[in-house]
Write a protein that holds these residues in place. Sequence first.
Motif, PDB file in Angstrom:
ATOM      1  N   ALA A  45      -1.022   1.525  -9.523  1.00 30.25           N
ATOM      2  CA  ALA A  45      -0.918   2.788  -8.787  1.00 30.25           C
ATOM      3  C   ALA A  45      -1.622   3.933  -9.495  1.00 30.25           C
ATOM      4  N   THR A  53     -13.023   2.878  -3.348  1.00 27.39           N
ATOM      5  CA  THR A  53     -12.142   3.144  -4.499  1.00 27.39           C
ATOM      6  C   THR A  53     -13.027   3.188  -5.740  1.00 27.39           C
ATOM      7  N   ALA A  54     -12.611   2.464  -6.795  1.00 34.47           N
ATOM      8  CA  ALA A  54     -13.384   2.517  -8.034  1.00 34.47           C
ATOM      9  C   ALA A  54     -14.642   1.640  -7.959  1.00 34.47           C
ATOM     10  N   GLY A  60       0.586   0.963 -14.059  1.00 37.71           N
ATOM     11  CA  GLY A  60      -0.832   0.773 -14.373  1.00 37.71           C
ATOM     12  C   GLY A  60      -0.985   0.626 -15.869  1.00 37.71           C
ATOM     13  N   TYR A  96     -13.060 -14.668  -6.165  1.00 33.31           N
ATOM     14  CA  TYR A  96     -12.218 -13.549  -5.717  1.00 33.31           C
ATOM     15  C   TYR A  96     -11.541 -13.904  -4.394  1.00 33.31           C
ATOM     16  N   GLY A 110      -7.094   4.251  -6.729  1.00 30.69           N
ATOM     17  CA  GLY A 110      -7.416   3.609  -5.450  1.00 30.69           C
ATOM     18  C   GLY A 110      -6.273   3.439  -4.454  1.00 30.69           C
ATOM     19  N   ILE A 111      -6.176   2.234  -3.908  1.00 35.50           N
ATOM     20  CA  ILE A 111      -5.191   1.936  -2.853  1.00 35.50           C
ATOM     21  C   ILE A 111      -3.763   2.098  -3.384  1.00 35.50           C
ATOM     22  N   GLY A 140     -10.372  -4.610   4.451  1.00 39.33           N
ATOM     23  CA  GLY A 140     -11.817  -4.774   4.389  1.00 39.33           C
ATOM     24  C   GLY A 140     -12.322  -3.902   3.241  1.00 39.33           C
TER      25      GLY A 140
HETATM   26  N1  LIG Z   1     -11.502  -1.609  -2.799  1.00 37.11           N
HETATM   27  C1  LIG Z   1     -11.729  -2.581  -1.921  1.00 37.11           C
HETATM   28  O1  LIG Z   1     -12.783  -2.645  -1.244  1.00 37.11           O
HETATM   29  C2  LIG Z   1     -10.684  -3.655  -1.713  1.00 37.11           C
HETATM   30  C3  LIG Z   1     -10.820  -4.489  -0.599  1.00 37.11           C
HETATM   31  C4  LIG Z   1      -9.894  -5.480  -0.386  1.00 37.11           C
HETATM   32  C5  LIG Z   1      -8.839  -5.639  -1.261  1.00 37.11           C
HETATM   33  N2  LIG Z   1      -8.733  -4.829  -2.343  1.00 37.11           N
HETATM   34  C6  LIG Z   1      -7.595  -5.066  -3.254  1.00 37.11           C
HETATM   35  O2  LIG Z   1      -6.822  -3.899  -3.324  1.00 37.11           O
HETATM   36  C7  LIG Z   1      -6.181  -3.813  -4.601  1.00 37.11           C
HETATM   37  C8  LIG Z   1      -6.476  -2.444  -5.213  1.00 37.11           C
HETATM   38  O3  LIG Z   1      -7.871  -2.297  -5.299  1.00 37.11           O
HETATM   39  P1  LIG Z   1      -8.588  -0.904  -5.607  1.00 37.11           P
HETATM   40  O4  LIG Z   1      -9.963  -1.008  -5.061  1.00 37.11           O
HETATM   41  O5  LIG Z   1      -7.689   0.210  -5.205  1.00 37.11           O
HETATM   42  O6  LIG Z   1      -8.685  -1.033  -7.202  1.00 37.11           O
HETATM   43  P2  LIG Z   1      -8.932   0.012  -8.369  1.00 37.11           P
HETATM   44  O7  LIG Z   1      -9.164   1.394  -7.861  1.00 37.11           O
HETATM   45  O8  LIG Z   1      -9.920  -0.632  -9.271  1.00 37.11           O
HETATM   46  O9  LIG Z   1      -7.495  -0.033  -9.077  1.00 37.11           O
HETATM   47  C9  LIG Z   1      -7.012  -1.217  -9.626  1.00 37.11           C
HETATM   48  C10 LIG Z   1      -5.634  -0.954 -10.162  1.00 37.11           C
HETATM   49  O10 LIG Z   1      -5.124  -2.180 -10.698  1.00 37.11           O
HETATM   50  C11 LIG Z   1      -4.722  -1.962 -12.036  1.00 37.11           C
HETATM   51  N3  LIG Z   1      -4.942  -3.196 -12.791  1.00 37.11           N
HETATM   52  C12 LIG Z   1      -5.993  -4.034 -12.741  1.00 37.11           C
HETATM   53  N4  LIG Z   1      -5.833  -5.047 -13.600  1.00 37.11           N
HETATM   54  C13 LIG Z   1      -4.631  -4.827 -14.217  1.00 37.11           C
HETATM   55  C14 LIG Z   1      -3.911  -5.510 -15.236  1.00 37.11           C
HETATM   56  N5  LIG Z   1      -4.358  -6.629 -15.821  1.00 37.11           N
HETATM   57  N6  LIG Z   1      -2.728  -5.002 -15.631  1.00 37.11           N
HETATM   58  C15 LIG Z   1      -2.261  -3.884 -15.074  1.00 37.11           C
HETATM   59  N7  LIG Z   1      -2.889  -3.178 -14.130  1.00 37.11           N
HETATM   60  C16 LIG Z   1      -4.069  -3.661 -13.709  1.00 37.11           C
HETATM   61  C17 LIG Z   1      -5.550  -0.791 -12.541  1.00 37.11           C
HETATM   62  O11 LIG Z   1      -4.851  -0.170 -13.596  1.00 37.11           O
HETATM   63  P3  LIG Z   1      -5.569   0.801 -14.707  1.00 37.11           P
HETATM   64  O12 LIG Z   1      -6.733   1.461 -14.020  1.00 37.11           O
HETATM   65  O13 LIG Z   1      -4.480   1.760 -15.073  1.00 37.11           O
HETATM   66  O14 LIG Z   1      -5.975  -0.082 -15.813  1.00 37.11           O
HETATM   67  C18 LIG Z   1      -5.629   0.077 -11.288  1.00 37.11           C
HETATM   68  O15 LIG Z   1      -4.477   0.866 -11.162  1.00 37.11           O
HETATM   69  C19 LIG Z   1      -6.727  -4.986  -5.418  1.00 37.11           C
HETATM   70  O16 LIG Z   1      -5.800  -6.044  -5.388  1.00 37.11           O
HETATM   71  C20 LIG Z   1      -8.012  -5.358  -4.688  1.00 37.11           C
HETATM   72  O17 LIG Z   1      -8.348  -6.701  -4.884  1.00 37.11           O
HETATM   73  C21 LIG Z   1      -9.632  -3.837  -2.599  1.00 37.11           C
END
Ligand SMILES: NC(=O)c1ccc[n+]([C@@H]2O[C@H](COP(=O)([O-])OP(=O)(O)OC[C@H]3O[C@@H](n4cnc5c(N)ncnc54)[C@H](OP(=O)(O)O)[C@@H]3O)[C@@H](O)[C@H]2O)c1
Length: 247
Positions: free
Chosen positions: A18, A193-194, A41, A158, A21-22, A189
């Motif tokens: 948290a 985000t990051a 996080g 993935y 991103g999402i 989809g």
């Molecule tokens: N963005 C997309 O296009 C997309 C599409 C489909 C699905 N998703 C899914 O949506 C979810 C969130 O994605 P997002 O794009 O919002 O990601 P993001 O902005 O990169 O954020 C990822 C989050 O996960 C945490 N995280 C990752 N690895 C971790 C670990 N080993 N231990 C603890 N925390 C961890 C990070 O924590 P820290 O930053 O604090 O380290 C961060 O809070 C993911 O499961 C992703 O696969 C994303």
Amino acid sequence: MTSTEQSLSGRIALVTGATSGIGRATAIQLARQGAGVIVHGRDADRGEQVVAEIAQEGGKARFLTADLSDPTEIRRLADEAGEGGEVDVLVNNAGISWFGPTADLDVATYDALFDANVRAPYFLVAALAPRMAANGGGSIVNVASMAGTIGLAGGAAYGGTKATLTAMTRAWAAEFSPSGVRVNAVAPGPVFTAADPERIEALGATTLLGRAAQADEIAQVITFLSSPAAAYVTGTTVAADGGRTAI
Ligand SMILES: NC(=O)c1ccc[n+]([C@@H]2O[C@H](COP(=O)([O-])OP(=O)(O)OC[C@H]3O[C@@H](n4cnc5c(N)ncnc54)[C@H](OP(=O)(O)O)[C@@H]3O)[C@@H](O)[C@H]2O)c1
């Protein structure tokens, strides 16, 4: 806020990942619904920023850190999350992605993908779902991906993690729903985000809506599934992908 808007008043929600991103958008929306949110996080600075943002809006939140690639940390997170009262809502959002030619993926990155996207949610559910059941019920939302359904070149590993997560969602629904714990998934989809904005934009152009999503648009669906408004919904994966998997 009116009482009808606060559908999660008195509930405790743990949102993994948290700090960004999402997950960040979800933590903020769940707090608007009255939940006391545990913002999880690794990055404490970004975590405390999310907590402060929630507090500024009059919501309740606290930050817990844990590296979910370490099973001992997963257990500690589950224990610490339950210290202020049992967790009612678990959003398994934390995750990592990797896209590229199959032959380029090294074993360590392959393992990291499955550790973060599959093993971590598995052992968080193992720790928390029985406690939710003993507490009279709860809601678990797993954040999957359209990559678990369609074939994206470069997304085999993935996509494999996310297809696994949706399979686990159905099995957990079968296991825990009779005890009042609903288990669902959201399969987004492309979302800004990051991750690499050019790749997200290009993928967005392939959806029926012709664009990628904002994190808030995914958080709305997660919040709905978390709340009593989805009281009769369990075992399903909701596509929030601009229609991409419909074609
Ligand atoms: N963005 C997309 O296009 C997309 C599409 C489909 C699905 N998703 C899914 O949506 C979810 C969130 O994605 P997002 O794009 O919002 O990601 P993001 O902005 O990169 O954020 C990822 C989050 O996960 C945490 N995280 C990752 N690895 C971790 C670990 N080993 N231990 C603890 N925390 C961890 C990070 O924590 P820290 O930053 O604090 O380290 C961060 O809070 C993911 O499961 C992703 O696969 C994303």
